[in-house]
Design a protein around this motif. Structure first.
Motif, PDB file in Angstrom:
ATOM      1  N   TYR A 171       0.819  -1.206   0.000  1.00 34.08           N
ATOM      2  CA  TYR A 171       0.000   0.000   0.000  1.00 34.08           C
ATOM      3  C   TYR A 171       0.860   1.267   0.000  1.00 34.08           C
ATOM      4  O   TYR A 171       1.929   1.297   0.618  1.00 34.08           O
ATOM      5  CB  TYR A 171      -0.879   0.047   1.256  1.00 34.08           C
ATOM      6  CG  TYR A 171      -1.875  -1.069   1.394  1.00 34.08           C
ATOM      7  CD1 TYR A 171      -3.195  -0.924   0.978  1.00 34.08           C
ATOM      8  CD2 TYR A 171      -1.510  -2.279   1.988  1.00 34.08           C
ATOM      9  CE1 TYR A 171      -4.124  -1.939   1.137  1.00 34.08           C
ATOM     10  CE2 TYR A 171      -2.434  -3.306   2.153  1.00 34.08           C
ATOM     11  CZ  TYR A 171      -3.735  -3.133   1.725  1.00 34.08           C
ATOM     12  OH  TYR A 171      -4.650  -4.145   1.883  1.00 34.08           O
ATOM     13  N   VAL A 172       0.373   2.321  -0.677  1.00 37.70           N
ATOM     14  CA  VAL A 172       0.911   3.674  -0.517  1.00 37.70           C
ATOM     15  C   VAL A 172      -0.271   4.629  -0.467  1.00 37.70           C
ATOM     16  O   VAL A 172      -1.383   4.284  -0.892  1.00 37.70           O
ATOM     17  CB  VAL A 172       1.880   4.082  -1.652  1.00 37.70           C
ATOM     18  CG1 VAL A 172       3.118   3.203  -1.661  1.00 37.70           C
ATOM     19  CG2 VAL A 172       1.182   4.064  -3.011  1.00 37.70           C
ATOM     20  N   SER A 173      -0.052   5.825   0.035  1.00 41.01           N
ATOM     21  CA  SER A 173      -1.150   6.780   0.174  1.00 41.01           C
ATOM     22  C   SER A 173      -1.414   7.519  -1.136  1.00 41.01           C
ATOM     23  O   SER A 173      -0.552   7.587  -2.015  1.00 41.01           O
ATOM     24  CB  SER A 173      -0.827   7.797   1.270  1.00 41.01           C
ATOM     25  OG  SER A 173       0.229   8.652   0.851  1.00 41.01           O
ATOM     26  N   GLU A 174      -2.603   8.096  -1.226  1.00 35.89           N
ATOM     27  CA  GLU A 174      -2.916   8.940  -2.379  1.00 35.89           C
ATOM     28  C   GLU A 174      -1.950  10.113  -2.450  1.00 35.89           C
ATOM     29  O   GLU A 174      -1.515  10.500  -3.542  1.00 35.89           O
ATOM     30  CB  GLU A 174      -4.357   9.452  -2.297  1.00 35.89           C
ATOM     31  CG  GLU A 174      -5.402   8.400  -2.592  1.00 35.89           C
ATOM     32  CD  GLU A 174      -6.785   9.000  -2.820  1.00 35.89           C
ATOM     33  OE1 GLU A 174      -6.892  10.231  -3.011  1.00 35.89           O
ATOM     34  OE2 GLU A 174      -7.762   8.227  -2.809  1.00 35.89           O
ATOM     35  N   ALA A 175      -1.626  10.685  -1.304  1.00 32.62           N
ATOM     36  CA  ALA A 175      -0.712  11.835  -1.292  1.00 32.62           C
ATOM     37  C   ALA A 175       0.638  11.468  -1.897  1.00 32.62           C
ATOM     38  O   ALA A 175       1.258  12.289  -2.577  1.00 32.62           O
ATOM     39  CB  ALA A 175      -0.534  12.349   0.139  1.00 32.62           C
ATOM     40  N   TYR A 176       1.093  10.255  -1.658  1.00 33.09           N
ATOM     41  CA  TYR A 176       2.368   9.803  -2.218  1.00 33.09           C
ATOM     42  C   TYR A 176       2.304   9.802  -3.747  1.00 33.09           C
ATOM     43  O   TYR A 176       3.211  10.311  -4.418  1.00 33.09           O
ATOM     44  CB  TYR A 176       2.683   8.398  -1.704  1.00 33.09           C
ATOM     45  CG  TYR A 176       3.888   7.764  -2.364  1.00 33.09           C
ATOM     46  CD1 TYR A 176       5.176   8.009  -1.888  1.00 33.09           C
ATOM     47  CD2 TYR A 176       3.750   6.918  -3.473  1.00 33.09           C
ATOM     48  CE1 TYR A 176       6.287   7.438  -2.494  1.00 33.09           C
ATOM     49  CE2 TYR A 176       4.858   6.350  -4.083  1.00 33.09           C
ATOM     50  CZ  TYR A 176       6.121   6.605  -3.591  1.00 33.09           C
ATOM     51  OH  TYR A 176       7.216   6.055  -4.196  1.00 33.09           O
ATOM     52  N   VAL A 177       1.241   9.249  -4.296  1.00 32.44           N
ATOM     53  CA  VAL A 177       1.106   9.171  -5.757  1.00 32.44           C
ATOM     54  C   VAL A 177       0.917  10.554  -6.358  1.00 32.44           C
ATOM     55  O   VAL A 177       1.522  10.897  -7.378  1.00 32.44           O
ATOM     56  CB  VAL A 177      -0.065   8.243  -6.140  1.00 32.44           C
ATOM     57  CG1 VAL A 177      -0.266   8.219  -7.653  1.00 32.44           C
ATOM     58  CG2 VAL A 177       0.186   6.826  -5.624  1.00 32.44           C
ATOM     59  N   ILE A 178       0.088  11.364  -5.723  1.00 30.44           N
ATOM     60  CA  ILE A 178      -0.169  12.708  -6.235  1.00 30.44           C
ATOM     61  C   ILE A 178       1.107  13.541  -6.254  1.00 30.44           C
ATOM     62  O   ILE A 178       1.401  14.236  -7.243  1.00 30.44           O
ATOM     63  CB  ILE A 178      -1.269  13.396  -5.414  1.00 30.44           C
ATOM     64  CG1 ILE A 178      -2.612  12.684  -5.648  1.00 30.44           C
ATOM     65  CG2 ILE A 178      -1.380  14.880  -5.766  1.00 30.44           C
ATOM     66  CD1 ILE A 178      -3.702  13.113  -4.676  1.00 30.44           C
ATOM     67  N   ALA A 179       1.884  13.478  -5.190  1.00 23.63           N
ATOM     68  CA  ALA A 179       3.131  14.246  -5.134  1.00 23.63           C
ATOM     69  C   ALA A 179       4.104  13.796  -6.216  1.00 23.63           C
ATOM     70  O   ALA A 179       4.776  14.627  -6.855  1.00 23.63           O
ATOM     71  CB  ALA A 179       3.768  14.104  -3.754  1.00 23.63           C
ATOM     72  N   ALA A 180       4.173  12.485  -6.452  1.00 22.66           N
ATOM     73  CA  ALA A 180       5.072  11.974  -7.487  1.00 22.66           C
ATOM     74  C   ALA A 180       4.635  12.447  -8.866  1.00 22.66           C
ATOM     75  O   ALA A 180       5.460  12.812  -9.712  1.00 22.66           O
ATOM     76  CB  ALA A 180       5.116  10.449  -7.435  1.00 22.66           C
ATOM     77  N   ALA A 181       3.318  12.440  -9.114  1.00 30.94           N
ATOM     78  CA  ALA A 181       2.806  12.910 -10.407  1.00 30.94           C
ATOM     79  C   ALA A 181       3.093  14.395 -10.599  1.00 30.94           C
ATOM     80  O   ALA A 181       3.498  14.831 -11.684  1.00 30.94           O
ATOM     81  CB  ALA A 181       1.309  12.642 -10.496  1.00 30.94           C
ATOM     82  N   GLU A 182       2.896  15.164  -9.548  1.00 28.46           N
ATOM     83  CA  GLU A 182       3.134  16.607  -9.650  1.00 28.46           C
ATOM     84  C   GLU A 182       4.602  16.916  -9.893  1.00 28.46           C
ATOM     85  O   GLU A 182       4.932  17.849 -10.644  1.00 28.46           O
ATOM     86  CB  GLU A 182       2.618  17.299  -8.389  1.00 28.46           C
ATOM     87  CG  GLU A 182       1.094  17.291  -8.295  1.00 28.46           C
ATOM     88  CD  GLU A 182       0.578  17.911  -7.007  1.00 28.46           C
ATOM     89  OE1 GLU A 182       1.383  18.055  -6.051  1.00 28.46           O
ATOM     90  OE2 GLU A 182      -0.620  18.226  -6.952  1.00 28.46           O
ATOM     91  N   ARG A 183       5.496  16.137  -9.300  1.00 23.40           N
ATOM     92  CA  ARG A 183       6.926  16.349  -9.564  1.00 23.40           C
ATOM     93  C   ARG A 183       7.257  16.097 -11.025  1.00 23.40           C
ATOM     94  O   ARG A 183       8.222  16.664 -11.558  1.00 23.40           O
ATOM     95  CB  ARG A 183       7.772  15.436  -8.662  1.00 23.40           C
ATOM     96  CG  ARG A 183       7.793  15.861  -7.199  1.00 23.40           C
ATOM     97  CD  ARG A 183       8.893  15.148  -6.419  1.00 23.40           C
ATOM     98  NE  ARG A 183       8.706  13.707  -6.353  1.00 23.40           N
ATOM     99  CZ  ARG A 183       8.023  13.084  -5.403  1.00 23.40           C
ATOM    100  NH1 ARG A 183       7.422  13.781  -4.442  1.00 23.40           N
ATOM    101  NH2 ARG A 183       7.934  11.764  -5.399  1.00 23.40           N
ATOM    102  N   ALA A 184       6.474  15.242 -11.673  1.00 17.74           N
ATOM    103  CA  ALA A 184       6.688  14.945 -13.097  1.00 17.74           C
ATOM    104  C   ALA A 184       5.968  15.933 -14.005  1.00 17.74           C
ATOM    105  O   ALA A 184       6.018  15.787 -15.230  1.00 17.74           O
ATOM    106  CB  ALA A 184       6.226  13.523 -13.397  1.00 17.74           C
ATOM    107  N   GLY A 185       5.290  16.906 -13.413  1.00 13.88           N
ATOM    108  CA  GLY A 185       4.609  17.922 -14.212  1.00 13.88           C
ATOM    109  C   GLY A 185       3.190  17.575 -14.578  1.00 13.88           C
ATOM    110  O   GLY A 185       2.583  18.251 -15.419  1.00 13.88           O
TER     111      GLY A 185
END
Length: 249
Positions: A171-185
């Protein structure tokens, strides 16, 4: 029952009473029927179709914005190809393109800005453990067209949890995925509870793999009793986030 997305599309292009359906309405209806047919097809393995109650393929794919003629890249579909068994026939009948990238590094062969959608299902926990998340998210952003969608289905950890602690359990949190996506633009464009499961408390002896479909019952000398096995089976599949990100135009 029609999804809100489809209902909105039909309302937007509805013809006046007594008139023939507008061409765009007919196209939406045809795409809807084609997707339902791909999901209901007997060509899909019976085990795949049995999991539809947990993975909601029609609702998920319409939420992500799947449409005829798209180029869809699925990341690490594996040998079973649960999503590919739907996407391949659906896209083939509309002259779309399906690309399987079973190893994320295979994206080196996918041209910049060529994909309408990149689909990632149940992989972020593995990428975090391997330190691959940011590199792969950058690749997804590279291959997406402007306006293209990153579609995510992922076992969901509680918000505020430490991915170093939760990723080994799947499991990972939604915040983890969202932050990773935002770092990628990439920009968060939608989130859905289509695949939520309130029965999943994430407290399982063998992590998410205790639950269906893996149903692990023994590891490192620990074995589930028949009663425990029945309790975990009753949970069903994991609680999952369903997210849609978009590459800015």
């Amino acid at each position: 029952m029609r999804t809100p997305l489809l209902a909105a599309a039909l309302l937007a292009f509805a013809a006046p009473a007594g008139a023939e359906p507008a061409p765009r309405v007919a196209a939406v209806q045809q795409a809807d029927a084609a997707l339902r047919a791909a999901i209901a097809s007997d060509a899909r393995p019976e085990a795949d179709r049995a999991r539809d109650q947990y993975r909601h393929p029609y609702e998920s794919l319409t939420f992500w914005g799947l449409a005829p003629g798209m180029t869809v890249v699925e990341i690490q579909p594996g040998q079973a190809g649960w999503w590919s068994n739907i996407l391949q026939p659906y896209l083939a009948q509309s002259e779309g393109t399906y690309v399987a990238a079973n190893n994320g590094q295979q994206l080196s062969g996918v041209a910049d800005g060529s994909a309408d959608m990149v689909l990632v299902a149940r992989a972020f926990h593995n990428w975090h453990r391997g330190g691959q998340t940011d590199a792969l998210m950058g690749q997804f952003a590279r291959v997406l067209k402007p306006g293209g969608v990153l579609a995510v289905e992922q076992h969901r950890a509680p918000e505020g949890s430490d991915p170093d602690q939760t990723a080994p359990t799947g499991y990972v949190s939604e915040a983890y995925v969202i932050a990773a996506a935002e770092r990628a633009g990439l920009v968060l464009d939608g989130r859905s509870e289509i695949n939520a499961n309130a029965r999943d408390d994430r407290d399982h002896p063998f992590g998410v793999w205790t639950l269906p479909p893996v149903r692990r019952s023994e590891q490192n000398g620990r074995s589930l009793t028949a009663e425990e096995r029945a309790q975990f089976d009753a949970v069903g599949e994991s609680d999952r986030m369903t997210l849609r990100f978009r590459k800015p135009a």
